[in-house]
Design an enzyme around this catalytic site. Structure first.
Site, PDB file in Angstrom:
ATOM      1  N   ALA A  58       0.823  -1.216   0.000  1.00  0.00           N
ATOM      2  CA  ALA A  58       0.000   0.000   0.000  1.00  0.00           C
ATOM      3  C   ALA A  58       0.852   1.259   0.000  1.00  0.00           C
ATOM      4  O   ALA A  58       0.514   2.251  -0.657  1.00  0.00           O
ATOM      5  CB  ALA A  58      -0.938   0.002   1.201  1.00  0.00           C
ATOM      6  N   ALA A  92       8.185  -9.287   4.361  1.00  0.00           N
ATOM      7  CA  ALA A  92       9.296  -8.885   3.505  1.00  0.00           C
ATOM      8  C   ALA A  92      10.014  -7.649   4.021  1.00  0.00           C
ATOM      9  O   ALA A  92       9.391  -6.675   4.431  1.00  0.00           O
ATOM     10  CB  ALA A  92       8.790  -8.638   2.094  1.00  0.00           C
ATOM     11  N   VAL A 146      12.077  -5.436   2.192  1.00  0.00           N
ATOM     12  CA  VAL A 146      12.586  -4.967   0.906  1.00  0.00           C
ATOM     13  C   VAL A 146      11.541  -4.024   0.319  1.00  0.00           C
ATOM     14  O   VAL A 146      10.351  -4.116   0.634  1.00  0.00           O
ATOM     15  CB  VAL A 146      12.855  -6.163  -0.054  1.00  0.00           C
ATOM     16  CG1 VAL A 146      11.568  -6.921  -0.377  1.00  0.00           C
ATOM     17  CG2 VAL A 146      13.556  -5.726  -1.329  1.00  0.00           C
ATOM     18  N   HIS A 191       7.795 -10.368  -2.439  1.00  0.00           N
ATOM     19  CA  HIS A 191       8.191 -11.558  -1.677  1.00  0.00           C
ATOM     20  C   HIS A 191       7.270 -12.735  -1.946  1.00  0.00           C
ATOM     21  O   HIS A 191       7.603 -13.868  -1.656  1.00  0.00           O
ATOM     22  CB  HIS A 191       8.109 -11.184  -0.192  1.00  0.00           C
ATOM     23  CG  HIS A 191       9.175 -11.734   0.683  1.00  0.00           C
ATOM     24  ND1 HIS A 191       8.971 -12.781   1.550  1.00  0.00           N
ATOM     25  CD2 HIS A 191      10.458 -11.354   0.864  1.00  0.00           C
ATOM     26  CE1 HIS A 191      10.085 -13.015   2.232  1.00  0.00           C
ATOM     27  NE2 HIS A 191      11.000 -12.157   1.840  1.00  0.00           N
ATOM     28  N   HIS A 201      -0.801 -14.493   5.080  1.00  0.00           N
ATOM     29  CA  HIS A 201      -1.834 -13.477   4.910  1.00  0.00           C
ATOM     30  C   HIS A 201      -2.299 -12.875   6.238  1.00  0.00           C
ATOM     31  O   HIS A 201      -3.500 -12.744   6.467  1.00  0.00           O
ATOM     32  CB  HIS A 201      -3.047 -14.079   4.183  1.00  0.00           C
ATOM     33  CG  HIS A 201      -2.783 -14.512   2.788  1.00  0.00           C
ATOM     34  ND1 HIS A 201      -3.673 -15.304   2.070  1.00  0.00           N
ATOM     35  CD2 HIS A 201      -1.738 -14.282   1.955  1.00  0.00           C
ATOM     36  CE1 HIS A 201      -3.182 -15.533   0.867  1.00  0.00           C
ATOM     37  NE2 HIS A 201      -2.012 -14.920   0.776  1.00  0.00           N
ATOM     38  N   ALA A 215      -3.034  -4.234   5.337  1.00  0.00           N
ATOM     39  CA  ALA A 215      -3.946  -5.331   5.657  1.00  0.00           C
ATOM     40  C   ALA A 215      -4.405  -5.329   7.104  1.00  0.00           C
ATOM     41  O   ALA A 215      -5.378  -6.014   7.446  1.00  0.00           O
ATOM     42  CB  ALA A 215      -3.286  -6.672   5.328  1.00  0.00           C
ATOM     43  N   PRO A 240      -5.090 -11.676  -0.463  1.00  0.00           N
ATOM     44  CA  PRO A 240      -5.441 -10.286  -0.128  1.00  0.00           C
ATOM     45  C   PRO A 240      -4.624  -9.199  -0.804  1.00  0.00           C
ATOM     46  O   PRO A 240      -4.922  -8.022  -0.629  1.00  0.00           O
ATOM     47  CB  PRO A 240      -5.212 -10.246   1.385  1.00  0.00           C
ATOM     48  CG  PRO A 240      -4.123 -11.242   1.625  1.00  0.00           C
ATOM     49  CD  PRO A 240      -4.375 -12.351   0.630  1.00  0.00           C
TER      50      PRO A 240
END
Length: 519
Positions: free
Chosen positions: A20, A86, A88, A95, A449, A483, A494
């Site tokens: 995001a 992740a 990065v 990822h 997730h 999330a 997602p």
């Protein structure tokens, strides 16, 4: 003597250059008069073939670019799961497998019914068309023969239609090759960073965008009830206060967003006091409502090696609706062209040299967990207690039992059956519901997730953390977009939902007067 703190000021400070955060940074800086600083804990993904090549995703799990958060003891599940997050640029979109599903209409409408006004399916649908990612079906050259035969066998055994393009229209059930956010010609990712940030980094055409890489946000700065900035530490150990002239946007994900809030004194008062963290804002919902998509695995040895062409080794899947009253699918499978035995091996199973797997997955899990701090030290990882398989009616456990049984029916069906030599785990002798459940829960894994830990809700929802405009309740100058704001779990992967949250957040910000909003 405390280290000297330098100060950097921008209109917006974004914590997290992930799924995001990349979207919001790109959209905000379309206006050259708006300045944005992005704080990202990991390095760049530019020129990183290990990151940008989709087929290499498995090699990223547990490596240098993974925060690898452990799971607390799970009496009815697997306590050995490391939740990959992740480290990065691009976050988990750099990822993961980039399986790309627009959330189903029932998923969005469920959010609206849980108090997220304006997040219903009709309102959210336009944001999908705004996405810049290259979302396409698995290319024909990447369609492995055994995956194609799985699709054909599942059509027959599960009695579902074949789907070409899961995003073309809503579905209740179906089997087919996924849509992926990738470039088929070279197997490169179309992650959030690739789609939204790389063009401007490479062109150097956004002087109003600053990305601070390998920089860790450890505390929010507040002036009364208004967020004014973020304290960060660079790779070199320099302490910097990033001041936000307009708003702070926390996009650090379902683990690190609530972690940052609690370290800043925003969260459940009793928990913070017990750790000696000064309470700035008592917000009991921070860290609650921890969601996930748990799944189990059934593995077969194949009669020799299988073809190696693939987009990312799990290119096809199955959705089933067992309950005709449900809005969408209530059982899902990934089909892996590899023997996925990490967890079964812990129980004594051996990994076959050549094999495939099916992973029964729970699209709408009913168990709810909790994330909490165990220390006031920002270096200590939070505790993730997903409380897997603890729902009152054992719906989640029964879903996996049904999944193992259906997987066996698919395996007996041609054209898949002739590929398979034997069932390796749990093995054909495991037949009772009790034994299948015990196996399925103990080898259960995650598809990474985590969600829901700062959920969005109505004003009368005592555990809602953000309002429908993503503003933290009781504070101003700060929003969350990742999330963690999910009130409930979408029945599909997602990532696209998170990208759409980013697009909507950017739109909300553009419509907000310069002084910011108050929740």
């Amino acid at each position: 003597m405390p280290p000297e703190i330098s100060t950097v000021t921008a209109d917006y400070v974004i914590v997290g250059g992930g799924t995001a955060g990349s979207v919001i940074a790109s959209r905000l800086t379309e206006d050259p008069a708006v300045s944005v600083v992005v704080v990202e804990g990991g390095p760049t993904d530019i020129d990183r073939d290990d990151v940008l090549t989709l087929r290499r995703w498995l090699g990223l799990l547990g490596g240098d670019l993974d925060y690898a958060y452990p799971t607390t003891e799970q009496p009815r599940g697997n306590s050995h799961i490391l939740h990959s997050r992740a480290k990065v640029l691009g976050g988990c979109s750099s990822h993961n497998t980039l399986i790309s599903f627009k959330p189903l209409p029932g998923d969005w409408d469920e959010w609206s019914e849980h108090g997220a006004a304006g997040w219903d399916a009709k309102s959210m649908d336009p944001y999908f068309s705004k996405l810049r990612n290259n979302i396409v079906a698995v290319d024909e050259k990447d369609r492995n023969a055994i995956a194609s035969d799985f699709v054909a066998a599942a059509q027959q055994a599960a009695g579902v239609p074949r789907v070409e393009g899961f995003n073309k229209k809503p579905f209740h059930e179906g089997v087919g090759f996924f849509d992926l956010a990738y470039h088929p010609e070279n197997n490169k990712r179309s992650s959030a960073s690739v789609a939204y940030l790389h063009p401007h980094i490479e062109a150097g055409d956004r002087p109003n965008l600053t990305i601070m890489l390998e920089t860790w946000a450890h505390r929010l700065e507040l002036d009364g009830s208004r967020a004014t900035g973020v304290h960060v530490r660079t790779k070199e150990g320099e302490e910097v206060l990033l001041r936000a002239g307009r708003e702070v946007l926390v996009c650090a994900g379902a683990v690190d967003t609530p972690r940052l809030l609690m370290l800043s004194g925003i969260g459940p008062k009793q928990d913070l006091e017990a750790l000696g963290i000064p309470v700035v804002h008592d917000l009991p919902g921070v860290g609650e409502n921890l969601l996930d998509h748990p799944e189990s695995v059934i593995v077969w040895e194949t009669d020799g090696p299988i073809p190696e062409n693939s987009a990312m080794d799990s290119d096809a899947g199955l959705f089933v609706r067992r309950d005709p009253g449900s809005r969408g699918p209530d059982l899902m499978f990934h089909f892996y062209q590899i023997p996925f035995t990490d967890n079964p091996e812990r129980l004594g199973y051996e990994k076959p040299e050549h094999g495939v797997s099916m992973t029964p997955n729970i699209p709408k899990p009913r168990s709810r967990g909790r994330l909490y701090l165990t220390s006031a030290d920002p270096e200590v990882k939070p505790a993730l207690d997903f409380r897997y398989f603890t729902d009152e009616d054992d719906y989640d456990g029964r879903t996996l039992v049904d999944g193992i049984r259906l997987a066996r029916e698919i395996a007996k069906t041609e054209p898949l059956a002739h590929w398979l030599k034997r069932e390796v785990c749990p093995g054909p002798d495991v037949t009772s519901d009790e034994d299948i459940s015990e196996y399925a829960r103990k080898v259960a894994h995650t598809v990474y997730h985590p969600a829901g830990t700062c959920r969005m809700g109505a004003p009368d929802d005592a555990l809602a953390v953000v309002d429908p405009e993503l503003r933290i309740r009781g504070l101003s100058g700060i929003r969350i977009a990742d999330a963690s704001v999910f009130p409930t779990m979408p029945s599909v992967n997602p990532m696209i939902g998170v990208l759409m949250v980013g697009e909507k957040c950017a739109e909300l910000l553009a419509a907000t007067p310069a002084q910011g909003g108050t929740a």
